[in-house]
Design an enzyme around this catalytic site. Sequence first.
Site, PDB file in Angstrom:
ATOM      1  N   CYS A  53       0.830  -1.216   0.000  1.00 16.73           N
ATOM      2  CA  CYS A  53       0.000   0.000   0.000  1.00 16.73           C
ATOM      3  C   CYS A  53       0.859   1.259   0.000  1.00 16.73           C
ATOM      4  O   CYS A  53       1.540   1.560   0.981  1.00 16.73           O
ATOM      5  CB  CYS A  53      -0.927  -0.036   1.215  1.00 16.73           C
ATOM      6  SG  CYS A  53      -1.725   1.531   1.593  1.00 16.73           S
ATOM      7  N   CYS A  56      -0.095   3.929   2.632  1.00 18.31           N
ATOM      8  CA  CYS A  56       0.342   3.488   3.969  1.00 18.31           C
ATOM      9  C   CYS A  56       1.778   3.937   4.226  1.00 18.31           C
ATOM     10  O   CYS A  56       2.115   4.415   5.319  1.00 18.31           O
ATOM     11  CB  CYS A  56       0.270   1.958   4.076  1.00 18.31           C
ATOM     12  SG  CYS A  56      -1.372   1.258   3.835  1.00 18.31           S
TER      13      CYS A  56
END
Length: 443
Positions: A53, A56
């Site tokens: 991700c 993230c």
Amino acid sequence: MKRIFYFLFLFTTAVHAKETKGIRFTEGTWAQILTEARTQNKLIFVDIYTTWCGPCKVMDKNVFTNTEVGEKFNTSFINYKIDAEQGEGIDLKKKYAITGFPTYLFVNQEGELVYKSIGSMPAKKFLSEADKALQAGNHYKSTAALEEDFKSGRRDAKFLYEFLERKKLNGEQNDGILEEYLKAIPESAQKTEKVLMIISENIGSIDSKAFDILRNSLDRFMNMTPEQQKFVLEGISKAKRGTFKKAIETKDNVLFERLISAVRQTAYSEAGFEAEERQFRLDFAKITRDANNFRMIASKEGAKLLEKTNEQLAAESQLKTERFIQAAKAKGIKENTMEYLSALEDIKTSAQKLTSFHLNEYAWGYFQLIESKDELETALKWSERSIELFKSPVNLDTYANLLSKLGRRKEAIKAEKGAIKLAKKQGIETKELKLALKEMKKR
């Protein structure tokens, strides 16, 4: 000696300051984290992420390391990070209905979710989310208590709205509670953005007061705000999908026909209705394995699409491209942005891709439902034209399966290998394709 001690003190202090900059995440099992939260009487902040991700990683680098963020979170929460695809992260993802990353959960000491946020954001916004979580925690009433209040007959609008919001937070929807809420509010309030939003989040069927409100809202659609319009369209779409799912599960043809009637009532044009009806009927026939109804629709539509020439499709795409450029210009969208250029590139061949998609859909349905060799040969023509217009692993797989069903084993294996090769090139999972190839080789 004193000088040595002094420098050691400065070094230790500097290291400690470095370690405490930003959020300090506690390690341990989920049970241990809950115990720690009870010990310190704090909410738990959970960062649920994945290794792939991008947002993230942005939060890790730019926000979680922020000094002000660290001070706020280290003081107010037990902080915990967990990979959604590893160990207990898999269970937490399921339990808290995680659909995107990063997701931030604020959980109480009993493991109940009190607030949830999602996505990458600047530090200021993230601190604001923390304040909302703390406020939610201070006024939190357990889901079990809300359930008990509802069962005991509580039906005031404020309570029902809170209950619906809790259902949303827990990743649930409840059209039964929604119907009670709509009874509890005055008719004039049913047109507000707040109510349209709560309807769009909880509606599950066309057979409801909620759907009637959305359908009637279409009469004033152009006078609505963009947000109101969005909620109306999302709600109508969700109600139709929910009804379709129920009709499939119960094999209820009467319910399905009511759905088609609702499609007509909410269609923006006759052409729009016909396209949506056709898709619903095709999907219903395919899923319920109704070969006759699927054949009736697919044979007619497939023949129409085969008649379309490359020139006609190019003209359709050109028209869509011109409309897109005009609409983007009217909205002030800059022509040099990646989003604009990507959308423009896709629209330039949109008619070809859409025709390819539908031909492949009809061909695959025939592979699944039809046994007649002559009809399978017709489906093979649809598949060949689909590939000619826009080659993909999906339509190459359909083509290979049709060849295999027709007994043309060598050609089928070659086509399936082509599907696998293209899928690898495009970074698409090949497991199912390899299984199909394995079966073809056995025949």
